[in-house]
Design a protein around this motif. Structure first.
Motif, PDB file in Angstrom:
ATOM      1  N   THR A 258       0.830  -1.212   0.000  1.00 32.22           N
ATOM      2  CA  THR A 258       0.000   0.000   0.000  1.00 32.22           C
ATOM      3  C   THR A 258       0.855   1.248   0.000  1.00 32.22           C
ATOM      4  O   THR A 258       0.586   2.227  -0.708  1.00 32.22           O
ATOM      5  CB  THR A 258      -0.921   0.008   1.234  1.00 32.22           C
ATOM      6  N   ALA A 259       1.914   1.248   0.788  1.00 32.05           N
ATOM      7  CA  ALA A 259       2.808   2.417   0.828  1.00 32.05           C
ATOM      8  C   ALA A 259       3.481   2.626  -0.518  1.00 32.05           C
ATOM      9  O   ALA A 259       3.676   3.758  -0.965  1.00 32.05           O
ATOM     10  CB  ALA A 259       3.848   2.224   1.929  1.00 32.05           C
ATOM     11  N   ASP A 260       3.850   1.502  -1.179  1.00 28.36           N
ATOM     12  CA  ASP A 260       4.468   1.618  -2.504  1.00 28.36           C
ATOM     13  C   ASP A 260       3.518   2.291  -3.479  1.00 28.36           C
ATOM     14  O   ASP A 260       3.918   3.189  -4.243  1.00 28.36           O
ATOM     15  CB  ASP A 260       4.856   0.234  -3.029  1.00 28.36           C
ATOM     16  N   ARG A 261       2.280   1.873  -3.470  1.00 26.55           N
ATOM     17  CA  ARG A 261       1.319   2.453  -4.401  1.00 26.55           C
ATOM     18  C   ARG A 261       1.082   3.928  -4.098  1.00 26.55           C
ATOM     19  O   ARG A 261       0.943   4.746  -5.000  1.00 26.55           O
ATOM     20  CB  ARG A 261      -0.002   1.677  -4.332  1.00 26.55           C
ATOM     21  N   THR A 262       1.063   4.255  -2.829  1.00 25.65           N
ATOM     22  CA  THR A 262       0.848   5.656  -2.452  1.00 25.65           C
ATOM     23  C   THR A 262       1.990   6.540  -2.941  1.00 25.65           C
ATOM     24  O   THR A 262       1.777   7.614  -3.496  1.00 25.65           O
ATOM     25  CB  THR A 262       0.711   5.783  -0.932  1.00 25.65           C
ATOM     26  N   ARG A 263       3.210   6.071  -2.679  1.00 20.78           N
ATOM     27  CA  ARG A 263       4.371   6.866  -3.131  1.00 20.78           C
ATOM     28  C   ARG A 263       4.427   6.953  -4.657  1.00 20.78           C
ATOM     29  O   ARG A 263       4.786   7.979  -5.221  1.00 20.78           O
ATOM     30  CB  ARG A 263       5.654   6.249  -2.553  1.00 20.78           C
ATOM     31  N   LYS A 264       4.106   5.853  -5.312  1.00 18.48           N
ATOM     32  CA  LYS A 264       4.113   5.866  -6.778  1.00 18.48           C
ATOM     33  C   LYS A 264       3.092   6.855  -7.322  1.00 18.48           C
ATOM     34  O   LYS A 264       3.366   7.609  -8.261  1.00 18.48           O
ATOM     35  CB  LYS A 264       3.819   4.469  -7.301  1.00 18.48           C
ATOM     36  N   SER A 265       1.915   6.846  -6.729  1.00 12.83           N
ATOM     37  CA  SER A 265       0.885   7.784  -7.161  1.00 12.83           C
ATOM     38  C   SER A 265       1.314   9.228  -6.910  1.00 12.83           C
ATOM     39  O   SER A 265       1.107  10.109  -7.744  1.00 12.83           O
ATOM     40  CB  SER A 265      -0.424   7.482  -6.418  1.00 12.83           C
ATOM     41  N   ALA A 266       1.929   9.465  -5.754  1.00 15.48           N
ATOM     42  CA  ALA A 266       2.387  10.829  -5.441  1.00 15.48           C
ATOM     43  C   ALA A 266       3.491  11.261  -6.397  1.00 15.48           C
ATOM     44  O   ALA A 266       3.529  12.415  -6.836  1.00 15.48           O
ATOM     45  CB  ALA A 266       2.877  10.882  -3.991  1.00 15.48           C
ATOM     46  N   ALA A 267       4.396  10.313  -6.726  1.00 15.24           N
ATOM     47  CA  ALA A 267       5.487  10.657  -7.650  1.00 15.24           C
ATOM     48  C   ALA A 267       4.947  10.969  -9.041  1.00 15.24           C
ATOM     49  O   ALA A 267       5.408  11.902  -9.709  1.00 15.24           O
ATOM     50  CB  ALA A 267       6.489   9.500  -7.713  1.00 15.24           C
ATOM     51  N   GLU A 268       3.963  10.187  -9.490  1.00 19.65           N
ATOM     52  CA  GLU A 268       3.370  10.447 -10.798  1.00 19.65           C
ATOM     53  C   GLU A 268       2.667  11.787 -10.823  1.00 19.65           C
ATOM     54  O   GLU A 268       2.742  12.532 -11.819  1.00 19.65           O
ATOM     55  CB  GLU A 268       2.390   9.319 -11.144  1.00 19.65           C
ATOM     56  N   GLU A 269       1.955  12.101  -9.737  1.00 18.89           N
ATOM     57  CA  GLU A 269       1.275  13.394  -9.673  1.00 18.89           C
ATOM     58  C   GLU A 269       2.283  14.540  -9.676  1.00 18.89           C
ATOM     59  O   GLU A 269       2.068  15.581 -10.330  1.00 18.89           O
ATOM     60  CB  GLU A 269       0.423  13.466  -8.404  1.00 18.89           C
ATOM     61  N   LEU A 270       3.414  14.366  -8.965  1.00 16.44           N
ATOM     62  CA  LEU A 270       4.451  15.388  -8.948  1.00 16.44           C
ATOM     63  C   LEU A 270       5.035  15.588 -10.339  1.00 16.44           C
ATOM     64  O   LEU A 270       5.223  16.725 -10.796  1.00 16.44           O
ATOM     65  CB  LEU A 270       5.553  14.994  -7.967  1.00 16.44           C
ATOM     66  N   ARG A 271       5.312  14.467 -11.035  1.00 17.88           N
ATOM     67  CA  ARG A 271       5.849  14.569 -12.397  1.00 17.88           C
ATOM     68  C   ARG A 271       4.848  15.228 -13.344  1.00 17.88           C
ATOM     69  O   ARG A 271       5.222  16.005 -14.218  1.00 17.88           O
ATOM     70  CB  ARG A 271       6.248  13.190 -12.916  1.00 17.88           C
ATOM     71  N   ARG A 272       3.578  14.906 -13.149  1.00 21.02           N
ATOM     72  CA  ARG A 272       2.554  15.516 -14.007  1.00 21.02           C
ATOM     73  C   ARG A 272       2.515  17.033 -13.834  1.00 21.02           C
ATOM     74  O   ARG A 272       2.456  17.784 -14.811  1.00 21.02           O
ATOM     75  CB  ARG A 272       1.183  14.918 -13.683  1.00 21.02           C
ATOM     76  N   ARG A 273       2.549  17.470 -12.544  1.00 13.98           N
ATOM     77  CA  ARG A 273       2.550  18.912 -12.292  1.00 13.98           C
ATOM     78  C   ARG A 273       3.810  19.575 -12.838  1.00 13.98           C
ATOM     79  O   ARG A 273       3.755  20.684 -13.395  1.00 13.98           O
ATOM     80  CB  ARG A 273       2.417  19.183 -10.781  1.00 13.98           C
ATOM     81  N   GLN A 274       4.946  18.885 -12.671  1.00 16.12           N
ATOM     82  CA  GLN A 274       6.202  19.452 -13.187  1.00 16.12           C
ATOM     83  C   GLN A 274       6.156  19.582 -14.705  1.00 16.12           C
ATOM     84  O   GLN A 274       6.591  20.586 -15.261  1.00 16.12           O
ATOM     85  CB  GLN A 274       7.374  18.565 -12.759  1.00 16.12           C
ATOM     86  N   ARG A 275       5.635  18.529 -15.380  1.00 16.44           N
ATOM     87  CA  ARG A 275       5.527  18.616 -16.844  1.00 16.44           C
ATOM     88  C   ARG A 275       4.609  19.751 -17.266  1.00 16.44           C
ATOM     89  O   ARG A 275       4.881  20.467 -18.240  1.00 16.44           O
ATOM     90  CB  ARG A 275       5.015  17.284 -17.406  1.00 16.44           C
ATOM     91  N   ALA A 276       3.506  19.915 -16.555  1.00 21.05           N
ATOM     92  CA  ALA A 276       2.572  20.991 -16.881  1.00 21.05           C
ATOM     93  C   ALA A 276       3.225  22.357 -16.699  1.00 21.05           C
ATOM     94  O   ALA A 276       3.053  23.263 -17.527  1.00 21.05           O
ATOM     95  CB  ALA A 276       1.324  20.876 -16.003  1.00 21.05           C
ATOM     96  N   GLU A 277       3.983  22.515 -15.600  1.00 20.24           N
ATOM     97  CA  GLU A 277       4.662  23.786 -15.361  1.00 20.24           C
ATOM     98  C   GLU A 277       5.708  24.070 -16.427  1.00 20.24           C
ATOM     99  O   GLU A 277       5.822  25.194 -16.929  1.00 20.24           O
ATOM    100  CB  GLU A 277       5.305  23.772 -13.965  1.00 20.24           C
ATOM    101  N   VAL A 278       6.497  23.024 -16.762  1.00 19.89           N
ATOM    102  CA  VAL A 278       7.529  23.204 -17.792  1.00 19.89           C
ATOM    103  C   VAL A 278       6.890  23.531 -19.136  1.00 19.89           C
ATOM    104  O   VAL A 278       7.371  24.403 -19.882  1.00 19.89           O
ATOM    105  CB  VAL A 278       8.405  21.934 -17.893  1.00 19.89           C
ATOM    106  N   GLN A 279       5.781  22.838 -19.454  1.00 15.72           N
ATOM    107  CA  GLN A 279       5.104  23.091 -20.718  1.00 15.72           C
ATOM    108  C   GLN A 279       4.579  24.519 -20.779  1.00 15.72           C
ATOM    109  O   GLN A 279       4.683  25.198 -21.813  1.00 15.72           O
ATOM    110  CB  GLN A 279       3.947  22.094 -20.894  1.00 15.72           C
ATOM    111  N   GLU A 280       4.018  24.986 -19.643  1.00 19.35           N
ATOM    112  CA  GLU A 280       3.513  26.361 -19.616  1.00 19.35           C
ATOM    113  C   GLU A 280       4.645  27.365 -19.793  1.00 19.35           C
ATOM    114  O   GLU A 280       4.522  28.336 -20.559  1.00 19.35           O
ATOM    115  CB  GLU A 280       2.788  26.609 -18.297  1.00 19.35           C
ATOM    116  N   ARG A 281       5.774  27.143 -19.094  1.00 23.49           N
ATOM    117  CA  ARG A 281       6.926  28.047 -19.253  1.00 23.49           C
ATOM    118  C   ARG A 281       7.449  28.015 -20.675  1.00 23.49           C
ATOM    119  O   ARG A 281       7.833  29.044 -21.235  1.00 23.49           O
ATOM    120  CB  ARG A 281       8.035  27.666 -18.263  1.00 23.49           C
TER     121      ARG A 281
END
Length: 307
Positions: free
Chosen positions: A194-217
């Motif tokens: 369960t902890a693995d899935r939680t961290r994986k989901s959080a990491a994917e969400e972080l990468r998604r936000r980072q990609r969105a920010e980079v794309q906007e810049r």
């Protein structure tokens, strides 16, 4: 439409281009080739830098071939990341471009001024043909209408030597990477699913936000670049137009100076002729007055005899 007459247009001095182009279009129209006439009429007058590049293709074809052939070697070294070869080739790169610029200056050393801006644009055009095969092909046509400039070929060091492009994230030392991997494997054994899935989901969400920010810049930067590039092109066009205007004005001044000198000679001749005519008038006036006196005297004698 044959190509030779069009090529000949781009070998003419810039001030002769428009009249020659219009005459060629007129001849084609009279001959019934309306489509070719319209195509010729639409041909753009080359900028001074483009005209100099076209001149080099005609007067120094061997040097242009050397430039493009050397460009192939330079691109191979760059693509392979061979820094030693790049350091060895870069001085020759500058030497070839500088030599061609000097040849162009010497070719027009009959009174035409090659400004520093024009020389820089010519050098940029030659350098673009050296590093980019598409630009080299355009140069070899001998029909450039504007100077060329290559952007993004690679990075350079302080000496101007191109460097291979490296990744943005530096590689960690091997020992550190091994320790990190071992730690990650050890931690993975003790993690709960369960902890693995939680961290994986959080990491994917972080990468998604980072990609969105980079794309906007990136979008903002691209927009800024487009505006800046348009301003640069507009400024370049205005400067080229002004240089053409200066060249036209110099030609007009030379023509008007010749006309002024011719008018001055005619004025001096007319003034000299006026003095001659004034002297002739004075002599004729004296002769007429003497003849009048003789006529009056003779009439008086005749009247006296009549009485």
């Amino acid at each position: 439409m044959e190509l030779d007459p069009v090529l000949e247009l781009y070998g003419l001095p810039p001030e002769e281009f428009t009249a020659a182009r219009n005459e060629l279009a007129r001849v084609l129209q009279v001959a019934g080739d309306v489509r070719s006439s319209a195509s010729v009429k639409a041909l753009r007058k080359p900028t001074i830098a483009a005209w100099l590049a076209n001149r080099l293709v005609r007067i120094a074809p061997d040097m242009i071939a050397e430039l493009t052939e050397f460009g192939s070697d330079l691109r191979d070294a760059h693509q392979s990341g061979d820094r030693v070869t790049l350091q060895r080739l870069t001085p020759r790169r500058h030497e070839i471009v500088d030599r061609l610029v000097e040849v162009a200056k010497a070719d027009v050393a009959d009174g035409r001024v090659v400004t520093a801006t024009t020389a820089e644009r010519l050098a940029a055009t030659l350098d673009a043909a050296l590093v980019d095969p598409g630009a080299a092909q355009l140069l070899r046509t001998g029909r450039l209408t504007t100077g060329l400039r290559h952007v993004g070929f690679g990075v350079v060091d302080e000496a101007g030597v191109p460097l291979p492009v490296v990744g943005a994230v530096p590689k960690r030392p091997l020992a550190q990477a091994a320790r990190s991997a071992a730690t990650a494997r050890k931690a993975a054994v003790t993690r709960k699913p369960t902890a693995d899935r939680t961290r994986k989901s959080a990491a994917e969400e972080l990468r998604r936000r980072q990609r969105a920010e980079v794309q906007e810049r990136l979008q903002h930067i691209e927009a800024d670049y487009e505006v800046a590039e348009k301003e640069r092109l507009d400024a370049e066009s205005e400067l080229d137009a002004n240089e053409h205007h200066i060249a036209d004005m110099r030609t007009a001044i030379e023509r008007l100076s010749d006309e002024l000198e011719r008018a001055r000679r005619e004025l001096r001749q007319a003034q000299s002729r006026t003095r001659q005519l004034e002297r002739a008038l004075t002599r004729a006036g004296r002769n007429a007055a003497a003849a009048r006196r003789r006529l009056d005297a003779q009439q008086q004698r005749l009247e006296a005899l009549s009485d």
